[in-house]
Design a protein around this motif. Structure first.
Motif, PDB file in Angstrom:
ATOM      1  N   LEU A  50      47.492   4.589  49.929  1.00 13.46           N
ATOM      2  CA  LEU A  50      48.059   2.811  49.597  1.00 13.46           C
ATOM      3  C   LEU A  50      46.967   2.666  50.278  1.00 13.46           C
ATOM      4  O   LEU A  50      47.285   1.509  51.232  1.00 13.46           O
ATOM      5  CB  LEU A  50      49.205   3.368  50.201  1.00 13.46           C
ATOM      6  N   GLN A  51      45.756   2.237  49.974  1.00 18.21           N
ATOM      7  CA  GLN A  51      44.313   2.151  50.835  1.00 18.21           C
ATOM      8  C   GLN A  51      44.134   0.453  50.152  1.00 18.21           C
ATOM      9  O   GLN A  51      43.594   0.009  51.554  1.00 18.21           O
ATOM     10  CB  GLN A  51      43.175   2.783  50.457  1.00 18.21           C
ATOM     11  N   ASN A  77      51.310   4.415  56.083  1.00 19.18           N
ATOM     12  CA  ASN A  77      52.102   5.390  57.025  1.00 19.18           C
ATOM     13  C   ASN A  77      50.349   5.928  56.790  1.00 19.18           C
ATOM     14  O   ASN A  77      49.418   5.696  56.091  1.00 19.18           O
ATOM     15  CB  ASN A  77      52.528   5.614  55.855  1.00 19.18           C
ATOM     16  N   ARG A  78      50.044   6.648  58.174  1.00 14.66           N
ATOM     17  CA  ARG A  78      49.257   8.054  58.664  1.00 14.66           C
ATOM     18  C   ARG A  78      49.694   9.066  57.651  1.00 14.66           C
ATOM     19  O   ARG A  78      50.088   9.235  57.867  1.00 14.66           O
ATOM     20  CB  ARG A  78      48.813   7.546  59.853  1.00 14.66           C
ATOM     21  N   HIS A 109      45.740   9.925  42.113  1.00 13.04           N
ATOM     22  CA  HIS A 109      46.894   9.133  41.130  1.00 13.04           C
ATOM     23  C   HIS A 109      46.558   7.797  41.108  1.00 13.04           C
ATOM     24  O   HIS A 109      47.262   7.199  42.560  1.00 13.04           O
ATOM     25  CB  HIS A 109      47.690  10.279  41.905  1.00 13.04           C
ATOM     26  N   ARG A 110      46.592   7.298  40.574  1.00 10.73           N
ATOM     27  CA  ARG A 110      46.917   5.303  40.076  1.00 10.73           C
ATOM     28  C   ARG A 110      48.226   5.498  39.707  1.00 10.73           C
ATOM     29  O   ARG A 110      47.555   5.580  38.688  1.00 10.73           O
ATOM     30  CB  ARG A 110      45.259   5.126  40.120  1.00 10.73           C
ATOM     31  N   LEU A 111      48.704   4.298  40.313  1.00 10.86           N
ATOM     32  CA  LEU A 111      49.470   3.783  39.792  1.00 10.86           C
ATOM     33  C   LEU A 111      49.477   2.205  39.443  1.00 10.86           C
ATOM     34  O   LEU A 111      48.558   1.749  40.394  1.00 10.86           O
ATOM     35  CB  LEU A 111      51.312   3.634  40.372  1.00 10.86           C
ATOM     36  N   LEU A 142      48.960  -4.809  39.786  1.00  8.88           N
ATOM     37  CA  LEU A 142      47.623  -4.530  40.948  1.00  8.88           C
ATOM     38  C   LEU A 142      47.887  -2.933  41.288  1.00  8.88           C
ATOM     39  O   LEU A 142      49.001  -2.412  40.912  1.00  8.88           O
ATOM     40  CB  LEU A 142      48.847  -5.274  42.337  1.00  8.88           C
ATOM     41  N   PRO A 143      46.712  -2.082  41.659  1.00  9.76           N
ATOM     42  CA  PRO A 143      46.838  -1.298  41.663  1.00  9.76           C
ATOM     43  C   PRO A 143      47.482  -0.786  43.225  1.00  9.76           C
ATOM     44  O   PRO A 143      46.843  -0.927  43.666  1.00  9.76           O
ATOM     45  CB  PRO A 143      44.954  -0.676  41.869  1.00  9.76           C
ATOM     46  N   CYS A 144      47.984   0.670  42.987  1.00  2.00           N
ATOM     47  CA  CYS A 144      47.896   1.522  44.142  1.00  2.00           C
ATOM     48  C   CYS A 144      47.637   3.155  44.089  1.00  2.00           C
ATOM     49  O   CYS A 144      48.196   3.513  43.030  1.00  2.00           O
ATOM     50  CB  CYS A 144      49.696   1.216  44.378  1.00  2.00           C
ATOM     51  N   THR A 145      46.563   3.596  45.258  1.00  2.00           N
ATOM     52  CA  THR A 145      46.060   4.860  44.925  1.00  2.00           C
ATOM     53  C   THR A 145      47.011   6.198  45.945  1.00  2.00           C
ATOM     54  O   THR A 145      47.519   5.446  46.587  1.00  2.00           O
ATOM     55  CB  THR A 145      44.994   4.866  45.495  1.00  2.00           C
ATOM     56  N   TYR A 146      47.802   6.878  45.232  1.00  2.00           N
ATOM     57  CA  TYR A 146      47.509   8.813  46.490  1.00  2.00           C
ATOM     58  C   TYR A 146      47.026   8.646  46.339  1.00  2.00           C
ATOM     59  O   TYR A 146      46.540   9.698  44.611  1.00  2.00           O
ATOM     60  CB  TYR A 146      48.629   8.814  45.754  1.00  2.00           C
TER      61      TYR A 146
END
Length: 263
Positions: A150-151, A167-168, A194-196, A246-250
């Motif tokens: 979630l960076q 969250n940390r 993993h990128r959503l 909008l990207p969201c990386t895990y």
């Protein structure tokens, strides 16, 4: 090491999310399926444990993979367990804490845990419990979240007000050090991104809330987030928009650890 959220808050958050979790859990399913494929082909457990079973999706998958084994599903959130019990997959559903499991030693051949252990503040205790529960030759298979998850959301909030709204998570180096000293042999420990993508900020925040994974850290800003701050957040996040949304990386770490077999 980063301070992790209180487990009572975690349990309450995921209990509330039990009814909506599966509708937005594509990442969880993709990660868990990958973890299943990492399991050793030679492994034929008589008894497996799905640790942090959530709604029981992978308890059912494990039941299909190992139809002759006895399955145990454990979760700290009673709301999740109530949901999981309705669909079966395991023979027993137990409320329990991964750091202090209510199971006897050397009672399992496989401890499987996908995207649950990031909420455990004492990861060495989790590893100790896995070592205690596993029979000689048994396997601990886990996936968890690392620093960098979630960076994009974290950076966008940082641009708005500088508070911790995300969250940390532990670093991959932390996981590596703890696994190396666990008494279990490390067969795999690697990180995959993993990128959503989401059409807008509202879709992203709705998904996090439906998963029970919205910000549950101590020290988060009290009260509702103001409309102006949300507007500023949306504007900051929009600067990161890609053609897919909008990207969201895990950042997901996968681990396969094994207890030494008897000579």
């Amino acid at each position: 090491m980063n301070v992790l959220p209180d487990k009572r808050r975690v349990a309450a958050s995921f209990s509330r999310a039990a009814g909506s979790y599966d509708s937005v859990a594509q990442l969880q399913r993709d990660v868990g399926r990958q973890l299943l494929w990492y399991l050793p082909l030679s492994l034929q457990p008589q008894r497996w444990l799905d640790l942090g079973c959530g709604t029981g999706f992978f308890s059912r998958a494990l039941g299909d993979w190992y139809p002759h084994a006895h399955g145990i599903a454990v979760d700290i959130a009673e709301g999740m367990l109530q949901h999981a019990r309705q669909s079966g997959g395991a023979q027993a559903f137990i409320a329990g804490d991964a750091e202090h499991l209510p199971l006897r030693e050397q009672s399992c051949d496989l401890v499987f845990s996908s995207l649950a252990l990031q909420w455990c503040a004492d990861f060495p205790a989790v590893l100790n419990e896995a070592h205690r529960l596993l029979r000689p030759g048994g396997v601990l298979a886990f996936s968890s979240l690392c620093v960098g998850t979630l960076q994009e959301l974290r950076d966008s909030w940082q641009a708005v007000d500088g508070f911790v709204h995300v969250n940390r998570f532990r670093s991959a180096d932390d996981y590596q050090a703890m696994c190396a000293s666990s008494g279990l042999s490390v067969h795999k420990l690697q990180v995959h991104a993993h990128r959503l993508h989401y059409p807008d900020l509202g879709s992203l925040t709705h998904a996090l809330k439906a998963l029970g994974a919205h910000n549950i850290n101590d020290g988060r800003p009290a009260g509702l987030t103001g409309r102006e701050r949300l507007r500023a957040l949306a504007e900051a996040y929009e600067q990161r928009r890609e053609s897919e949304g909008l990207p969201c990386t895990y950042q997901v770490i996968y681990g396969i650890l094994q207890k030494e077999a008897r000579p």
